[in-house]
Design a protein around this motif. Structure first.
Motif: not given
Length: 562
Positions: A492, A495, A321
């Motif tokens: 993911h 993301e 992150t």
């Protein structure tokens, strides 16, 4: 000896049932009972065996005193120490002065009773205020002087020694009151300091417990025998329900590495660090384990080992992150710098294309235009992320009607992408109004449709958009007949900068998630059948919108992901 400082110190000391002053009061009350019993027995013995006659009413007086002292000891609560006056003092100090004065004046049984006055003087000095202590000592001194005066009236012989004895005894009681009161002050200060220290220690313990309970890392406290003395919620989550207090680490074979590290810490006194894999819920959980020795005393058995557990998955997620955030900031800066030169390239290419006649050269110009448009879309998507992150849901925003807004967005999208043959609408939420800005809803739906078109087949109903009402929450589903996603890709999906193909910026679904979070909606993915119920499996992205109650969208999202 001022009363105010003593009172304030005693208030700080707490004077609870465990206070030293309570125990002193109980000691004085017990001593009064013992004195009353002793004097009663002496008078009875003197009456029966002594040469002097003891009056029966004096024996009755002593019996009454014994009964009163016993009643005070059994039924009266300890008074607040340091009070200048309390009604209880009448039943204790006042009664003592009265009874002992009668015995002293009458010299019952030929006994000298003046030393008994030390009990009320000490009781007033230790448990009362300075005024009460000095007043009690003054009363005793006056009684002794009065006795000497009465005896002088009866027999003028040895007048001076009697008054001298009474005066010295009075001075002695004043000195006793002063010293006892000073000792009581010191005891009160020490008790107040101890109470303050206990409160500070209790507050520190509570703060430490709160910090440990809210730590994201697991914390275990283990003693020398391997017993778990404490485990915070994160540790119980990492190790399972078995990680509870008073449970040995060797109770489960999977925890053997933790027990071994704790034992090495006790043996060497040095901290240990290691990567450990522990089976948990049919899976292996990798974590970083650190140990520290907390010495609680001089004896080796008093020490405790604190074990810190850090989930490697969470560490990697936080690191990812942070990297994504840094990449996002850098990408936004680069996008701003690219935007102007890219616009100049596009304009120059358009002007050049107007002058070109050769088909080969016009083909090259078209290739430049297409790639410039692609770069422009990527730049806009990167800038859209920055805009979404700095926007907030405005109060009093326009609330579009669900089905008409979805129909209009889908119509515009099909006109722009010439994909009307692939898209099918199933609108089953008439009259629903959602808390979502129309422009943001359009961007959300366009991103989901673009993503579906990228992986869908060319069938006439390869993409299906459905609106439904689940409980009180409107739900939008964008389904496509694409191949199933790999688990690594599914983890993911939302993301930033993550994409399974090289020609995508990987920002579309991330922008969808950001828009949903801005408006209190929830977005998710599942592999499931088509909304038309034809038995085909596909990829479905669903959004649970908020109407008026935030809980409605949450409940609908939980039901969709179940």
């Amino acid at each position: 000896m001022a009363a105010a400082p003593f009172d304030s110190v005693l208030q700080e000391s707490g004077a609870s049932q465990e206070s030293a002053f309570v125990r002193l009061w109980l000691g004085f009350a017990t001593a009064r009972v013992a004195i009353g019993l002793s004097v009663l027995l002496l008078l009875i013995g003197s009456r029966l065996l002594g040469p002097q006659t003891v009056s029966g009413w004096l024996i009755g007086l002593c019996g009454t005193y014994l009964a009163a002292a016993l009643a005070v000891r059994l039924f009266v609560r300890p008074p607040d120490p340091g009070a200048p006056f309390d009604p209880q003092w009448v039943s204790s100090i006042g009664v003592d002065l009265l009874v002992f004065s009668c015995l002293q004046f009458l010299q019952a049984g030929g006994i000298y009773y003046a030393p008994l006055f030390a009990v009320p003087v000490l009781m007033a000095s230790v448990l009362g205020s300075s005024l009460l202590a000095l007043g009690t000592a003054a009363a005793v001194a006056l009684l002794l002087l009065a006795e000497a005066w009465v005896l002088a009236l009866q027999s003028p012989v040895d007048l001076a020694p009697r008054f001298l004895q009474a005066g010295l005894s009075g001075i002695g009681f004043f000195a006793l009151a002063f010293l006892a009161h000073q000792l009581a002050l010191r005891l009160a200060r020490e008790e107040a300091a101890a109470a303050q220290g206990r409160r500070a220690a209790l507050m520190q313990i509570r703060v430490n417990q709160l910090v440990i309970e809210t730590l994201a890392d697991g914390v275990l406290v283990v003693d020398l025998s391997g017993q778990v003395q404490a485990a915070n919620p994160a540790a119980r989550e990492l190790l399972g329900a078995g990680a509870r207090q008073r449970r040995p680490l060797l109770a489960q074979p999977a925890w053997a590495p933790l027990a071994s590290m704790a034992q090495r810490t006790f043996d060497t006194g040095e901290p240990q660090v290691s990567d450990v894999a522990i089976p948990h819920d049919d899976a292996v959980r990798r974590m970083v384990v650190r140990t520290r020795l907390a010495a609680a005393g001089d004896q080796p058995g008093d020490s405790l080992c604190v074990v810190f557990l850090q989930d490697l998955r969470e560490m990697e997620a936080r690191l990812r992150t942070e990297k994504l955030a840094a990449m996002g900031r850098m990408s936004t800066a680069v996008a701003h710098e690219i935007r102007n030169p890219l616009a100049a390239i596009s304009q120059a290419n358009d002007l050049l294309e107007e002058e070109l006649q050769d088909p080969g050269q016009r083909q090259l110009s078209a290739l430049v235009r297409q790639n410039a448009q692609r770069l422009s879309r990527i730049v806009e998507e990167i800038l859209d992320v920055a805009r979404v992150q700095h926007q907030s849901a405005a109060p009093g925003q326009v609330r579009p009607e669900f089905d008409p807004a979805v129909r209009a967005c889908c119509q515009d999208w099909t006109d722009q992408n010439h994909s009307g043959g692939q898209l099918q609408l199933v609108l089953e939420a008439p009259g629903q109004v959602i808390a979502f800005e129309p422009d943001h809803l359009r961007r959300l739906l366009v991103n989901l449709l673009d993503n579906a078109l990228r992986y869908a087949s060319s069938a006439s109903d390869a993409i299906q958009v459905e609106t439904t009402v689940d409980g009180a929450a409107p739900v939008l589903t964008v389904w496509s007949d694409g191949a199933a996603l790999e688990p690594a890709v599914e983890r993911h999906l939302f993301e930033p900068f993550f994409s399974s193909e090289s020609r995508s910026s990987g920002l579309g679904l991330y922008i969808c998630r950001e828009l949903c979070e801005r408006h209190g909606a929830s977005i998710g993915y599942r592999r499931g059948p088509s909304p038309r119920g034809d038995g085909r499996a596909g990829n479905a992205f669903f959004v649970a919108f908020r109407t008026t109650s935030p809980m409605a969208a949450t409940a609908a999202f939980a039901k969709m992901t179940a």
